[in-house]
Design a protein around this motif. Structure first.
Motif, PDB file in Angstrom:
ATOM      1  N   LEU A   2       0.594  -1.315  -0.096  1.00  0.00           N
ATOM      2  CA  LEU A   2      -0.060  -0.088  -0.159  1.00  0.00           C
ATOM      3  C   LEU A   2       0.707   1.258  -0.090  1.00  0.00           C
ATOM      4  O   LEU A   2       0.313   2.355  -0.743  1.00  0.00           O
ATOM      5  CB  LEU A   2      -0.807   0.130   1.218  1.00  0.00           C
ATOM      6  CG  LEU A   2      -2.010  -1.374   1.279  1.00  0.00           C
ATOM      7  CD1 LEU A   2      -2.808  -0.887   2.693  1.00  0.00           C
ATOM      8  CD2 LEU A   2      -3.038  -1.158   0.035  1.00  0.00           C
ATOM      9  N   ALA A   3       1.988   1.276   0.699  1.00  0.00           N
ATOM     10  CA  ALA A   3       2.812   2.544   1.118  1.00  0.00           C
ATOM     11  C   ALA A   3       3.961   2.320   1.524  1.00  0.00           C
ATOM     12  O   ALA A   3       4.413   1.222   2.154  1.00  0.00           O
ATOM     13  CB  ALA A   3       1.872   3.219   1.800  1.00  0.00           C
ATOM     14  N   ARG A  23      -4.303  -4.410   7.252  1.00  0.00           N
ATOM     15  CA  ARG A  23      -3.174  -3.447   7.089  1.00  0.00           C
ATOM     16  C   ARG A  23      -2.411  -3.521   8.032  1.00  0.00           C
ATOM     17  O   ARG A  23      -2.419  -3.658   9.168  1.00  0.00           O
ATOM     18  CB  ARG A  23      -3.872  -2.141   6.993  1.00  0.00           C
ATOM     19  CG  ARG A  23      -2.978  -1.093   6.673  1.00  0.00           C
ATOM     20  CD  ARG A  23      -3.390   0.418   6.627  1.00  0.00           C
ATOM     21  NE  ARG A  23      -4.154   0.806   7.868  1.00  0.00           N
ATOM     22  CZ  ARG A  23      -3.521   1.457   8.632  1.00  0.00           C
ATOM     23  NH1 ARG A  23      -2.051   1.772   8.565  1.00  0.00           N
ATOM     24  NH2 ARG A  23      -3.935   1.876  10.014  1.00  0.00           N
ATOM     25  N   PRO A  42       4.028   0.653  -4.692  1.00  0.00           N
ATOM     26  CA  PRO A  42       2.537   0.492  -4.136  1.00  0.00           C
ATOM     27  C   PRO A  42       1.757  -0.133  -5.215  1.00  0.00           C
ATOM     28  O   PRO A  42       2.074  -0.088  -6.528  1.00  0.00           O
ATOM     29  CB  PRO A  42       1.899   1.830  -4.034  1.00  0.00           C
ATOM     30  CG  PRO A  42       2.970   2.527  -3.524  1.00  0.00           C
ATOM     31  CD  PRO A  42       4.160   2.305  -4.093  1.00  0.00           C
ATOM     32  N   GLY A  43       1.124  -1.356  -5.163  1.00  0.00           N
ATOM     33  CA  GLY A  43       0.130  -2.061  -6.059  1.00  0.00           C
ATOM     34  C   GLY A  43       0.894  -3.480  -6.280  1.00  0.00           C
ATOM     35  O   GLY A  43       0.481  -4.406  -6.780  1.00  0.00           O
ATOM     36  N   LEU A  83      -4.947   3.272  -8.740  1.00  0.00           N
ATOM     37  CA  LEU A  83      -4.022   2.469  -7.966  1.00  0.00           C
ATOM     38  C   LEU A  83      -3.674   3.159  -6.568  1.00  0.00           C
ATOM     39  O   LEU A  83      -4.157   2.809  -5.511  1.00  0.00           O
ATOM     40  CB  LEU A  83      -2.856   1.918  -8.697  1.00  0.00           C
ATOM     41  CG  LEU A  83      -1.797   1.322  -7.674  1.00  0.00           C
ATOM     42  CD1 LEU A  83      -2.390   0.146  -7.066  1.00  0.00           C
ATOM     43  CD2 LEU A  83      -0.746   0.831  -8.526  1.00  0.00           C
ATOM     44  N   ASN A  84      -3.207   4.716  -6.830  1.00  0.00           N
ATOM     45  CA  ASN A  84      -2.738   5.376  -5.886  1.00  0.00           C
ATOM     46  C   ASN A  84      -4.011   5.703  -4.931  1.00  0.00           C
ATOM     47  O   ASN A  84      -3.768   5.833  -3.561  1.00  0.00           O
ATOM     48  CB  ASN A  84      -2.091   6.728  -6.335  1.00  0.00           C
ATOM     49  CG  ASN A  84      -0.721   6.521  -6.870  1.00  0.00           C
ATOM     50  OD1 ASN A  84       0.019   5.485  -6.545  1.00  0.00           O
ATOM     51  ND2 ASN A  84      -0.157   7.124  -7.849  1.00  0.00           N
ATOM     52  N   CYS A  87      -5.062   2.588  -2.806  1.00  0.00           N
ATOM     53  CA  CYS A  87      -3.863   2.479  -1.754  1.00  0.00           C
ATOM     54  C   CYS A  87      -4.105   3.663  -0.601  1.00  0.00           C
ATOM     55  O   CYS A  87      -3.919   3.296   0.601  1.00  0.00           O
ATOM     56  CB  CYS A  87      -2.458   2.552  -2.268  1.00  0.00           C
ATOM     57  SG  CYS A  87      -2.078   1.116  -3.140  1.00  0.00           S
ATOM     58  N   VAL A  91      -5.124   2.721   3.422  1.00  0.00           N
ATOM     59  CA  VAL A  91      -4.182   3.358   4.344  1.00  0.00           C
ATOM     60  C   VAL A  91      -4.729   4.068   5.688  1.00  0.00           C
ATOM     61  O   VAL A  91      -4.934   3.961   6.510  1.00  0.00           O
ATOM     62  CB  VAL A  91      -3.061   3.962   3.918  1.00  0.00           C
ATOM     63  CG1 VAL A  91      -2.062   4.783   5.085  1.00  0.00           C
ATOM     64  CG2 VAL A  91      -1.966   2.834   3.003  1.00  0.00           C
ATOM     65  N   PHE A 107      -9.444  -5.960  -3.584  1.00  0.00           N
ATOM     66  CA  PHE A 107      -8.342  -5.075  -3.997  1.00  0.00           C
ATOM     67  C   PHE A 107      -7.393  -5.737  -5.065  1.00  0.00           C
ATOM     68  O   PHE A 107      -7.064  -5.056  -5.946  1.00  0.00           O
ATOM     69  CB  PHE A 107      -7.419  -4.674  -2.891  1.00  0.00           C
ATOM     70  CG  PHE A 107      -6.330  -3.657  -3.021  1.00  0.00           C
ATOM     71  CD1 PHE A 107      -6.582  -2.457  -3.090  1.00  0.00           C
ATOM     72  CD2 PHE A 107      -5.137  -4.236  -3.307  1.00  0.00           C
ATOM     73  CE1 PHE A 107      -5.531  -1.348  -3.117  1.00  0.00           C
ATOM     74  CE2 PHE A 107      -4.138  -3.119  -3.626  1.00  0.00           C
ATOM     75  CZ  PHE A 107      -4.248  -1.902  -3.278  1.00  0.00           C
TER      76      PHE A 107
END
Length: 234
Positions: A2-3, A23, A42-43, A83-84, A87, A91, A107
């Motif tokens: 995710l990040a 998460r 991410p992704g 995608l961003n 994510c 989060v 997801f």
């Protein structure tokens, strides 16, 4: 994944979305090395092994690459914005270390659809609606809240999150949220439906999930809407 947030000169704090642990964050040493940078995007789908002395500690991740989806998505500006945004929503909205397997599954489906611009925007809207449902704030699109009919549901009450049929909604339409047919499980996607769907899920994400923890919808989501509008898919 995710990040990724830089930590010190060479390390990073990485957040992942897992089926069983939800998460989860961990420290990755050497994350900023040339070999790790393509993996820590991410992704990407990765395998992580988490270790910590105590369960409440941040702990450390050992990472192996599974599917580097991010590389393909980066070639499509609009898909990358999707995608961003997904994510960032995950989060901000998902509690840490709380399992949400349906959100995780959704997801993964979304990641697999980013190569099809005719499909993924609607899947994205459905994913946000699914996240709301899994957090206990699901929209009730099964029947009209007033009459109980199951057809021609056109609006959602901003107060209750329940559907309203066209006839009952007509006198109060300006105060209600529009429900695009594809979210109710019927009808093809028409012009403006993605915008209406994002407005609907965004309203409840803000008021039910983010505002209570003093947060707002992330900037990444606004960029997604701008990108979709620019390519005529909003």
């Amino acid at each position: 994944m995710l990040a990724v947030r830089p930590h010190g000169e060479t390390s990073a704090i990485v957040e992942v979305l897992t089926a069983e642990q939800g998460r989860h964050a961990g420290l990755v040493r050497g994350a900023r090395s040339r070999s790790m940078r393509p993996i820590l995007q991410p992704g990407n789908q990765i395998t992580v092994n988490w270790r910590a002395r105590l369960s409440e500690h941040l702990g450390m991740f050992q990472i192996e690459a599974d599917d580097l989806t991010a590389g393909m998505v980066m070639e499509d500006r609009t898909a990358l914005a999707g995608l961003n945004s997904a994510c960032a929503i995950a989060v901000m909205g998902l509690p840490e270390r709380e399992a949400h397997p349906r959100v995780h599954q959704g997801f993964q489906l979304l990641l697999g659809a980013f190569d099809n611009p005719d499909i993924w925007p609607a899947l994205y809207v459905r994913w946000e609606a699914g996240l709301l449902s899994d957090l206990g704030y699901g929209l009730d699109m099964s029947a009209c809240a007033v009459t109980g009919v199951t057809e021609d549901l056109t609006h959602i009450s901003p107060r209750t999150g329940r559907a309203v049929c066209r006839e009952e909604a007509a006198p109060y339409a300006p105060k209600l949220l529009e429900l695009p047919p594809f979210m109710a499980g019927s009808g093809k996607i028409e012009a403006g439906d993605i915008a209406r769907g994002l407005a609907l899920t965004g309203y409840f994400l803000e008021r039910r999930v983010l505002w209570p923890i003093d947060k707002q919808l992330p900037e990444a989501r606004g960029r997604l809407m701008a990108e979709l509008e620019q390519v005529g898919r909003l």
